[in-house]
Design a protein around this motif. Structure first.
Motif, PDB file in Angstrom:
ATOM      1  N   ILE A 101       0.419  -1.346  -0.023  1.00  0.00           N
ATOM      2  CA  ILE A 101      -0.331   0.030  -0.214  1.00  0.00           C
ATOM      3  C   ILE A 101       0.522   1.288  -0.213  1.00  0.00           C
ATOM      4  O   ILE A 101       0.633   2.714  -0.863  1.00  0.00           O
ATOM      5  CB  ILE A 101      -0.684  -0.247   1.365  1.00  0.00           C
ATOM      6  N   ALA A 102       2.067   1.542   0.800  1.00  0.00           N
ATOM      7  CA  ALA A 102       2.767   2.241   0.557  1.00  0.00           C
ATOM      8  C   ALA A 102       3.626   2.802  -0.718  1.00  0.00           C
ATOM      9  O   ALA A 102       3.713   3.753  -0.666  1.00  0.00           O
ATOM     10  CB  ALA A 102       3.500   2.612   1.804  1.00  0.00           C
ATOM     11  N   LEU A 103       3.593   0.999  -1.169  1.00  0.00           N
ATOM     12  CA  LEU A 103       4.519   1.592  -2.264  1.00  0.00           C
ATOM     13  C   LEU A 103       3.335   2.334  -3.409  1.00  0.00           C
ATOM     14  O   LEU A 103       3.692   2.845  -4.237  1.00  0.00           O
ATOM     15  CB  LEU A 103       4.498   0.072  -3.199  1.00  0.00           C
ATOM     16  N   GLY A 104       2.269   2.189  -3.621  1.00  0.00           N
ATOM     17  CA  GLY A 104       1.364   2.543  -4.301  1.00  0.00           C
ATOM     18  C   GLY A 104       0.957   3.721  -3.964  1.00  0.00           C
ATOM     19  O   GLY A 104       0.765   4.342  -4.695  1.00  0.00           O
ATOM     20  N   MET A 105       0.530   4.061  -2.865  1.00  0.00           N
ATOM     21  CA  MET A 105       0.634   5.682  -2.336  1.00  0.00           C
ATOM     22  C   MET A 105       2.229   6.262  -3.409  1.00  0.00           C
ATOM     23  O   MET A 105       1.610   7.158  -3.612  1.00  0.00           O
ATOM     24  CB  MET A 105       0.728   6.236  -1.376  1.00  0.00           C
ATOM     25  N   ALA A 106       3.085   5.977  -3.437  1.00  0.00           N
ATOM     26  CA  ALA A 106       4.076   6.205  -3.826  1.00  0.00           C
ATOM     27  C   ALA A 106       4.066   6.718  -5.611  1.00  0.00           C
ATOM     28  O   ALA A 106       3.959   7.955  -5.797  1.00  0.00           O
ATOM     29  CB  ALA A 106       5.343   5.556  -3.170  1.00  0.00           C
ATOM     30  N   MET A 107       3.097   4.916  -5.822  1.00  0.00           N
ATOM     31  CA  MET A 107       3.651   5.721  -7.648  1.00  0.00           C
ATOM     32  C   MET A 107       2.358   6.055  -8.145  1.00  0.00           C
ATOM     33  O   MET A 107       2.612   6.705  -8.671  1.00  0.00           O
ATOM     34  CB  MET A 107       2.752   3.759  -7.489  1.00  0.00           C
ATOM     35  N   ASN A 108       1.124   6.204  -6.986  1.00  0.00           N
ATOM     36  CA  ASN A 108       0.636   7.117  -7.010  1.00  0.00           C
ATOM     37  C   ASN A 108       0.404   8.826  -7.374  1.00  0.00           C
ATOM     38  O   ASN A 108       0.394   9.562  -8.323  1.00  0.00           O
ATOM     39  CB  ASN A 108      -1.228   7.116  -6.553  1.00  0.00           C
ATOM     40  N   GLN A 109       1.452   9.821  -6.201  1.00  0.00           N
ATOM     41  CA  GLN A 109       1.565  10.685  -5.965  1.00  0.00           C
ATOM     42  C   GLN A 109       2.528  10.581  -7.347  1.00  0.00           C
ATOM     43  O   GLN A 109       2.465  12.067  -7.616  1.00  0.00           O
ATOM     44  CB  GLN A 109       2.613  10.190  -4.782  1.00  0.00           C
ATOM     45  N   GLN A 110       3.344   9.971  -7.830  1.00  0.00           N
ATOM     46  CA  GLN A 110       4.772   9.957  -8.594  1.00  0.00           C
ATOM     47  C   GLN A 110       3.885  10.658 -10.269  1.00  0.00           C
ATOM     48  O   GLN A 110       4.185  11.308 -10.715  1.00  0.00           O
ATOM     49  CB  GLN A 110       5.685   9.170  -9.254  1.00  0.00           C
ATOM     50  N   GLU A 111       2.402  10.137 -10.661  1.00  0.00           N
ATOM     51  CA  GLU A 111       1.755   9.376 -11.324  1.00  0.00           C
ATOM     52  C   GLU A 111       0.112   9.718 -11.030  1.00  0.00           C
ATOM     53  O   GLU A 111      -0.311   8.831 -11.194  1.00  0.00           O
ATOM     54  CB  GLU A 111       2.450   8.043 -13.021  1.00  0.00           C
TER      55      GLU A 111
END
Length: 584
Positions: free
Chosen positions: A419-429
């Motif tokens: 989930i933390a990884l997904g949040m970082a992905m969403n913030q980047q793109e």
């Protein structure tokens, strides 16, 4: 020669009967395909009713399918019939004997009249039901109410059974069941006979046959609606919720509007561009009711509650078909349909995202042991597909995902980490598409054999990435909805009469408890009204928060001054609020 004369005499006697005195047999078939070659008879119903009111009880029979045949999910959704219902069904041969007996009982001079809305469709399956012994039953004379309604009411927006029966005041249930359709056909037949007598001066079966032999009229460009222009023009040009009602006052469709007058009138222009189900709804709509609201945002929230309350048949979203929410224990190991201290994660609208997330976690944990990669719940990752990737392709795709996103740290694999990884992905793109719908979109593509996926490591990588991003977005959304459920909102509405003022909404437990206008110079003191996060506990509250979030995004995008007061954090406004909203 004598036989021909007798047959001609019988036909003349039958044709001379008044339409209202014909002992017509209403018939409807529900099937698994369009023809007996591509499908099977699933349910049949019939009733005898003359147009002057004599009616017998409807006889409805489920029919067993051939060995090895099952009801498809699509047919099940349309009819509401499931495989277990067929445990009490009659065999095809038993239904055939019953139908033959009914036809013989309804025979008049060796002729039985069958009335069906789509007679060509019913005729194929009736012929198949009767088999190869047509001499053992009367001659069948079919009357198609669909073709008849197109001639008598060419200006009706649609001529489906639901549309025509709704126009005549009979509302069909949503599920397509043969018994309900037979009753609707009987209503339509009686109504069409009245129109034939009054409009076309057609009284007997012979006159009806002559009428049907003439070329049909050309459909007019202007459509006929029961809701008159004077009623539509009388609606206010203000925000609100409108409701299209049938003859009995039941809701057919509910919608929201920034301008009630403009939105409702838009339904009655450019019929050619309207969706089929909307034209069908307009054919049966006899009245439009409305409830004005102070702002478009409040109209959107009122629409949610109205749709949940009335469950109108022509609304396709916000209905109560899937009312259950899910809450999860840490790690998404267990689920509950109610919030509880032991289930702090949620609410989630369905199990798809959590199931995909836990399956992905399981697969990544077992990368070094490929023999366990299809173990439960790992195989749930590809449950939406008829066939997932083979072991080698899956292993290569998982390895790519791990190397791209998880190799920089020795931290163990967990749902929290993904989930933390997904949040970082969403913030980047930030993408314009709704990532949370990607799994369902891929599944729909798979249902079309032309678009069946060809699995390769890159596709496995992309699919896992979408699951990770979608899980993060749903998690952020759940947190946001819990905060928003007890918030205070202020914004500057669109230009209204009177002095400029802020609109204020106070929410408690995801429900509006206060709404009004406030002086922009007076300020807002919401602290005493706020409480700790108390998010949605049912689907109605969840959809209310979802719609409210969408409306807040629209206000922010249009440049309105919006402030959100949430317990425990500084007021959200401007770019800070926009950033929160982009994450959900």
């Amino acid at each position: 020669m004598l036989m021909l004369l007798c047959t001609k005499y019988k036909n003349m006697c039958s044709d001379s009967i008044l339409l209202e005195h014909i002992d017509a047999l209403m018939v409807d078939c529900q099937t698994t395909g369009a023809t007996p070659k591509t499908g099977h008879l699933l349910e049949i119903a019939w009733c005898s009713r003359s147009a002057h009111g004599d009616e017998e009880n409807v006889k409805t029979y489920l029919v067993t399918l051939p060995k090895g045949e099952n009801i498809s999910p699509q047919v099940g959704r349309i009819t509401g019939i499931c495989q277990t219902d067929l445990d009490a069904a009659l065999t095809f041969e038993e239904v055939s004997r019953l139908f033959r007996a009914e036809l013989k009982k309804r025979s008049n001079n060796g002729i039985a009249t069958i009335v069906a809305h789509y007679a060509r469709f019913e005729q194929r399956f009736v012929a198949h039901l009767l088999g190869g012994c047509p001499t053992s039953v009367p001659t069948l004379d079919y009357i198609c109410t669909y073709e008849l309604s197109r001639r008598l009411m060419p200006d009706l927006p649609k001529h489906t059974l639901r549309a025509v029966s709704g126009f005549l005041g009979h509302q069909l249930p949503e599920k397509r069941r043969a018994g309900d359709h037979v009753l609707a056909t009987a209503t339509v037949w009686a109504g069409l006979i009245n129109i034939l007598r009054q409009k076309e001066k057609v009284f007997t079966l012979a006159e009806l046959k002559q009428y049907l032999s003439n070329p049909p009229p050309k459909p007019p460009k202007k459509k006929r609606y029961m809701i008159g222009k004077h009623q539509r023009e009388g609606l206010p040009a203000k925000p609100g919720v409108y409701r299209f009602l049938d003859r009995n006052g039941a809701e057919l469709y509910i919608g929201k509007a920034t301008s009630l007058k403009q939105r409702v009138n838009s339904y009655f222009t450019h019929a050619a561009g309207k969706a089929s189900h909307i034209l069908e709804m307009l054919s049966g709509a006899h009245e439009v009711a409305y409830t004005p609201t102070a702002t478009a945002l409040e109209a959107a929230l009122l629409e949610v509650d109205a749709i949940k309350q009335h469950n109108p048949p022509y609304n396709r979203s916000l209905r109560t078909e899937h009312p259950q929410l899910l809450f999860y224990s840490p790690g998404f190991e267990r689920s509950s349909d109610a919030p509880h201290p032991g289930f702090p994660l949620g609410p989630f609208p369905n199990q798809t995202i959590a199931q995909g997330l836990t399956a992905l976690t399981s697969l990544l944990e077992n990368l070094d042991n490929p023999r366990t990669q299809w173990s439960e719940p790992g195989r749930a990752l590809f449950e939406l597909f008829d066939e997932g990737p083979d072991d080698a392709t899956l292993l290569q795709g998982m390895t790519l995902f791990s190397r791209c996103f998880l190799s920089s740290t020795q931290q163990s694999i967990s749902t929290d980490r993904l989930i933390a990884l997904g949040m970082a992905m969403n913030q980047q793109e930030r993408q314009a598409t709704d990532e949370e719908n990607h799994i369902e979109e891929v599944a729909r593509d798979e249902e079309d054999p032309i678009a069946a996926p060809v699995w390769h490591p890159g596709r496995v990588l992309r699919y896992c990435t979408h699951i990770t991003r979608a899980a993060a977005r749903h998690w952020q959304r759940a947190v946001w909805y819990r905060m928003l459920g007890n918030a205070v909102l202020t914004w500057m509405p669109a230009t209204r009469e009177g002095p400029a003022s802020l609109r204020l909404l106070r929410l408690r437990q995801c429900t509006i408890v206060d709404a009004g206008d406030v002086d922009p110079e007076a300020g807002v003191e919401p602290v005493s009204f706020l409480g700790t996060a108390d998010g949605p506990k049912d689907r109605t509250a969840y959809d209310r928060m979802r719609v409210l979030t969408t409306e807040l995004k629209r206000l922010v995008a249009s440049g309105r001054a919006v402030v959100t007061y949430i317990y425990g954090i500084d007021p959200l406004s401007g770019e800070r609020l926009a950033s929160f909203l982009r994450g959900v």
